[in-house]
Write a protein that holds these residues in place. Structure first.
Motif, mmCIF file in Angstrom:
data_model
loop_
_atom_site.group_PDB
_atom_site.id
_atom_site.type_symbol
_atom_site.label_atom_id
_atom_site.label_comp_id
_atom_site.label_asym_id
_atom_site.label_seq_id
_atom_site.Cartn_x
_atom_site.Cartn_y
_atom_site.Cartn_z
ATOM 1 N N ILE A 69 52.105 20.862 -45.870
ATOM 2 C CA ILE A 69 53.433 20.695 -45.263
ATOM 3 C C ILE A 69 54.415 21.570 -46.022
ATOM 4 C CG2 ILE A 69 55.328 19.088 -44.872
ATOM 5 C CD1 ILE A 69 53.331 16.868 -44.648
ATOM 6 N N LYS A 70 55.237 22.294 -45.271
ATOM 7 C CA LYS A 70 56.301 23.106 -45.853
ATOM 8 C C LYS A 70 57.630 22.556 -45.358
ATOM 9 C CE LYS A 70 53.765 27.451 -45.903
ATOM 10 N NZ LYS A 70 53.748 28.826 -45.405
ATOM 11 N N ALA A 71 58.603 22.489 -46.261
ATOM 12 C CA ALA A 71 59.941 22.020 -45.891
ATOM 13 C C ALA A 71 60.971 22.935 -46.525
ATOM 14 C CB ALA A 71 60.158 20.587 -46.353
ATOM 15 N N LYS A 72 62.037 23.196 -45.762
ATOM 16 C CA LYS A 72 63.161 23.993 -46.254
ATOM 17 C C LYS A 72 64.456 23.264 -45.915
ATOM 18 C CE LYS A 72 61.568 28.751 -45.938
ATOM 19 N NZ LYS A 72 61.898 30.063 -45.376
ATOM 20 N N ASN A 73 65.310 23.087 -46.905
ATOM 21 C CA ASN A 73 66.644 22.529 -46.667
ATOM 22 C C ASN A 73 67.561 23.624 -46.142
ATOM 23 O OD1 ASN A 73 65.942 19.998 -47.485
ATOM 24 N ND2 ASN A 73 66.915 20.125 -49.474
ATOM 25 N N PHE A 74 68.798 23.285 -45.969
ATOM 26 C CA PHE A 74 69.827 24.215 -45.505
ATOM 27 C C PHE A 74 69.419 24.899 -44.214
ATOM 28 C CE2 PHE A 74 70.555 23.905 -50.078
ATOM 29 C CZ PHE A 74 71.842 23.438 -50.066
ATOM 30 N N TYR A 75 68.881 24.094 -43.296
ATOM 31 C CA TYR A 75 68.492 24.534 -41.963
ATOM 32 C C TYR A 75 67.529 25.717 -41.993
ATOM 33 C CZ TYR A 75 68.856 24.788 -36.951
ATOM 34 O OH TYR A 75 68.571 24.759 -35.625
ATOM 35 N N GLY A 76 66.634 25.692 -42.952
ATOM 36 C CA GLY A 76 65.604 26.717 -43.028
ATOM 37 C C GLY A 76 65.938 27.885 -43.927
ATOM 38 N N TYR A 77 67.124 27.897 -44.524
ATOM 39 C CA TYR A 77 67.519 29.008 -45.384
ATOM 40 C C TYR A 77 67.447 28.658 -46.865
ATOM 41 C CZ TYR A 77 69.208 31.052 -41.089
ATOM 42 O OH TYR A 77 69.286 31.560 -39.827
ATOM 43 N N GLY A 78 67.120 27.418 -47.178
ATOM 44 C CA GLY A 78 67.041 26.985 -48.569
ATOM 45 C C GLY A 78 65.692 27.302 -49.189
ATOM 46 N N GLN A 79 65.505 26.781 -50.369
ATOM 47 C CA GLN A 79 64.254 26.990 -51.093
ATOM 48 C C GLN A 79 63.123 26.253 -50.391
ATOM 49 O OE1 GLN A 79 64.349 25.589 -55.097
ATOM 50 N NE2 GLN A 79 62.328 26.350 -55.574
ATOM 51 N N GLU A 80 62.005 26.928 -50.245
ATOM 52 C CA GLU A 80 60.859 26.327 -49.572
ATOM 53 C C GLU A 80 60.033 25.515 -50.554
ATOM 54 O OE1 GLU A 80 58.297 28.368 -46.447
ATOM 55 O OE2 GLU A 80 57.056 28.509 -48.248
ATOM 56 N N LYS A 81 59.659 24.325 -50.119
ATOM 57 C CA LYS A 81 58.760 23.483 -50.901
ATOM 58 C C LYS A 81 57.507 23.277 -50.078
ATOM 59 C CE LYS A 81 62.401 20.991 -53.287
ATOM 60 N NZ LYS A 81 62.991 19.687 -53.541
ATOM 61 N N GLU A 82 56.365 23.322 -50.742
ATOM 62 C CA GLU A 82 55.112 23.155 -50.026
ATOM 63 C C GLU A 82 54.237 22.157 -50.754
ATOM 64 O OE1 GLU A 82 51.510 25.790 -48.075
ATOM 65 O OE2 GLU A 82 52.825 26.727 -49.532
ATOM 66 N N TRP A 83 53.628 21.264 -49.977
ATOM 67 C CA TRP A 83 52.707 20.275 -50.509
ATOM 68 C C TRP A 83 51.374 20.461 -49.798
ATOM 69 C CZ3 TRP A 83 57.682 19.160 -48.968
ATOM 70 C CH2 TRP A 83 58.564 18.847 -49.996
#
Length: 144
Positions: A69-83
């Motif tokens: 799973i990948k998630a990005k804050n700031f509507y997709g412009y933030g830092q990407e986190k992946e689990w």
């Protein structure tokens, strides 16, 4: 709700300021800025700042693949986190009765005994699709 508070409250303050101070010429006091003007500027800046912060931190883009799973804050412009699913222990489901939202279900992903991601059904439109994809890849750890 934050958008309404961020737009309506400053507009209301502007109308009150205009009717009470600007129309009466009370914004300056012998060439110095008066306290109502300073209060108005602080109120507007704080409302805009809070609104932008809330909107940008709550707008999350999430992608689920076969391996993680990948998630990005700031509507997709933030830092990407992946689990990666291979590195996660599993997931748990928690149901809470929140007074302003009713009954809300949370999907919590766990890694090394710690919560790494919490998703709720009132926030994501495709919550049940996310839940189905996660439950197919991870084991349910039960209540925690």
């Amino acid at each position: 709700m934050p958008l309404l508070a961020g737009v309506l409250l400053p507009a209301f303050i502007l109308v009150v300021m205009w009717s009470q101070f600007i129309a009466r010429g009370l914004l300056t006091n012998n060439g110095k800025i008066s306290w109502p003007l300073a209060l108005f500027v602080v109120a507007i800046l704080s409302q805009v700042g809070v609104t932008v912060f809330l909107l940008l931190t709550r707008l999350v883009r999430m992608e689920i693949s076969d391996y993680g799973i990948k998630a990005k804050n700031f509507y997709g412009y933030g830092q990407e986190k992946e689990w990666l699913f291979a590195h996660l222990e599993g997931y748990s489901i928690k149901v809470q009765d929140l007074k302003n939202k009713g009954v809300v279900e949370f999907l919590i992903l766990w890694k090394d005994g710690k919560k790494v991601l919490r998703i709720n059904d009132s926030y994501f439109d495709n919550y049940f699709e996310i839940k189905e994809a996660v439950s197919a890849k991870l084991k349910n750890l039960g209540e925690r």
